[in-house]
Design an enzyme around this catalytic site. Structure first.
Site, PDB file in Angstrom:
ATOM      1  CB  SER A  60      -9.360 -61.600 -31.829  1.00 24.50           C
ATOM      2  OG  SER A  60     -10.199 -62.492 -32.536  1.00 24.50           O
ATOM      3  CE  LYS A 120      -9.186 -66.117 -32.634  1.00 24.91           C
ATOM      4  NZ  LYS A 120     -10.188 -65.215 -33.265  1.00 24.91           N
ATOM      5  CB  SER A 123     -11.158 -61.739 -35.505  1.00 22.19           C
ATOM      6  OG  SER A 123     -11.225 -60.810 -34.470  1.00 22.19           O
TER       7      SER A 123
HETATM    8  N1  GLN Z   1     -12.142 -56.208 -33.304  1.00 25.79           N
HETATM    9  C1  GLN Z   1     -13.481 -56.687 -33.147  1.00 25.79           C
HETATM   10  C2  GLN Z   1     -13.799 -56.821 -31.684  1.00 25.79           C
HETATM   11  O1  GLN Z   1     -12.988 -56.497 -30.893  1.00 25.79           O
HETATM   12  C3  GLN Z   1     -13.671 -57.993 -33.860  1.00 25.79           C
HETATM   13  C4  GLN Z   1     -13.094 -59.146 -33.149  1.00 25.79           C
HETATM   14  C5  GLN Z   1     -13.451 -60.444 -33.803  1.00 25.79           C
HETATM   15  O2  GLN Z   1     -13.790 -60.495 -34.987  1.00 25.79           O
HETATM   16  N2  GLN Z   1     -13.369 -61.510 -33.020  1.00 25.79           N
HETATM   17  O3  GLN Z   1     -14.844 -57.220 -31.302  1.00 25.79           O
END
Ligand code: GLN
Length: 483
Positions: A151, A76, A175
């Site tokens: 994400s 990532k 995410s």
């Molecule tokens: N969807 C969540 C957020 O927007 C989690 C994102 C994540 O785990 N990085 O914060």
């Protein structure tokens, strides 16, 4: 060959039926063929990958290879990679070439895994759909009009599209698990403090945790085993030795008590998700597990608590991006303050700005007690709920997300709707527990549904073993989207 299990690929490498250079070449060719449609990768590293693959072949020949030596891998783009662009999905870092490797990146280099590229993500890992990326959205390989989740959507899509067999991700509020669910792959986020955050660009430090993606739990176990272990450069890295997360793979499910939180099965999830989750639970019972109802009474407060704490930490973490030391700097400005303002106004996208504003607000004098401190108290209550539930069960199961993948653009105008999709995942991060999502069937439009398994602290080997037993009896994880 890269469609085989890691065990089979490693055996083929040892038997000289395939070389690491051939595997890397195959992976790069698939990325080249599919990335124009899917946009899973923001950077590919042909030259360094082929060089690392040649070194892996030498190690295999010398008999010093490990289980990941010669395996193509994607990181990532939140992980710093020495000499390679590390954008974190942001215009702010669009030109940032990291001078050092994240701890996870160096561990996987040492293991001999071959990094073929960096995957797309929501800007600074803020998002649930991958639509907040400066590099444009990633598309779901099961339906190119749908989001892959976020994400870590690029990593999940890269696995689903069979571009790489393993990839890293990070999970602050879901995410790893939610994109795994949307893309029909397996993903695990371990107990907080298990994977070093050194060189992992910070979003919300008390929640951020590195994780692993693969098609199967068996492969996730091998990847995770190579990513963990104490790192003194991360003050929250736990002083525990690296573990063999494959150790419970063959443990039968007889006697396993699966807790089903009644709050997760109340209204809120779509009918197709419910049907797949119920069918997967029936399969677990067939395999010898028993299910018991448990309660997480404060689970409904997880979203408000998370969306105060995460932005609060983000507002502090992101103050380092000021145009002075690295990243984007405005071309024209009048003085230092104007340079800061313009650089940040130009470098950050709308969602990141929204969270910096929310975070700054909830931490400001006069609001701190009402919002931030209140959210921290909820966090404790949520962790206590899990502790009580684990008195009655060994693992907790439920949906990973209330829906399957939705159409691109469907939720971009309504941030609160987007946040509500994180309802089943964020509580796990607030409590610091390990969580896994594995494919559990398909819903409307042939889109994958994920089942979430939540473990007690340091229960990741068991979670992987439970998922592996399910995957021995089913083939959801082996289905691939149409080429
Ligand atoms: N969807 C969540 C957020 O927007 C989690 C994102 C994540 O785990 N990085 O914060």
């Amino acid at each position: 060959m890269i469609d085989s299990s890691l065990k089979d690929i490693a055996a083929a490498l040892r038997a000289k039926r395939v070389s690491a250079v051939e595997l890397a070449t195959e992976s790069l060719a698939r990325i080249e063929a599919g990335n124009g449609r899917i946009n899973a990768f923001v950077t590919t590293c042909r030259d360094s990958a082929l060089k690392a693959a040649a070194e892996a072949d030498a190690r295999i020949a010398a008999g010093t290879a490990g289980p990941l030596t010669g395996i193509p891998l994607a990181h990532k783009d939140v992980f710093c990679t020495e000499g390679v662009l590390t954008t974190c999905g942001s215009k702010m870092l669009a030109n940032f070439v990291s001078p050092y490797d994240a701890h996870v990146v160096s561990l996987l280099k040492q293991a001999g895994a071959v990094m073929v590229g960096k995957t797309n993500m929501d800007e600074f890992a803020m998002g649930s759909s991958n639509e907040n990326s400066h590099s444009g959205p990633t598309r779901n390989p099961w339906n190119l009009d749908c989001v892959p989740g976020g994400s870590s959507g690029g990593s999940a899509a890269a696995i689903a599209a069979r571009m790489v067999p393993i990839a890293t991700g990070t999970d602050t509020g879901g995410s790893v698990r939610q994109p795994a669910s949307f893309c029909g792959v397996t993903g695990i986020k371990p107990t907080y403090g298990t994977v070093s955050r050194y060189g992992m660009i910070a979003y919300a430090s008390s929640l951020d945790q590195g994780g692993a993606f693969a098609r199967s739990a068996e492969d996730c176990a091998l990847l995770l085993s190579a990513m963990t272990g104490h790192d003194p450069r991360d003050s929250t890295s736990l002083e525990r030795d690296a573990e063999d997360y494959s150790r419970d793979l063959d443990k039968p499910l007889a006697g396993l008590r699966i807790g089903l939180p009644k709050e997760f099965f109340a209204d809120g999830m779509d009918d197709d998700v419910r049907a797949a989750v119920e069918a997967a639970l029936a399969e677990y019972r067939k395999l010898g597990a028993t299910t018991v109802e448990v309660s997480l009474p404060n689970a409904r407060l997880a979203i408000p608590a998370y969306y105060v704490i995460a932005p609060a930490e983000a507002s502090s973490n992101l103050s380092r991006f000021d145009g002075v030391r690295y990243g984007h700097r405005a071309a024209e400005y009048t003085d230092l303050n104007d340079m800061y303002c313009k650089s940040r106004a130009q470098g950050f996208g709308a969602e990141v700005k929204r969270r910096i504003l929310v975070g700054t607000y909830v931490l400001s004098h006069g609001y701190y007690d009402a919002y931030y401190i209140k959210a921290q108290k909820l966090r404790r209550l949520i962790a206590n709920d899990f502790a009580a539930a684990f008195q009655q069960c060994d693992v907790i199961a439920g949906p990973t997300a209330p829906t399957t993948a939705y159409a691109l653009g469907a939720k971009t105008d309504d941030p609160v709707q987007m946040y509500l999709g994180d309802i089943y995942t964020v509580a796990v991060n607030l409590a610091g527990l390990p969580g896994l999502s594995h494919p559990a069937g398909f819903g409307k439009g042939g889109l994958p549904v994920g089942l979430q398994l939540i473990g007690n602290y340091f229960g990741e080997a068991r979670l992987l073993g439970v998922a592996h037993q399910f995957q021995q009896a089913t083939d959801w994880h082996a289905r691939a989207p149409q080429a």
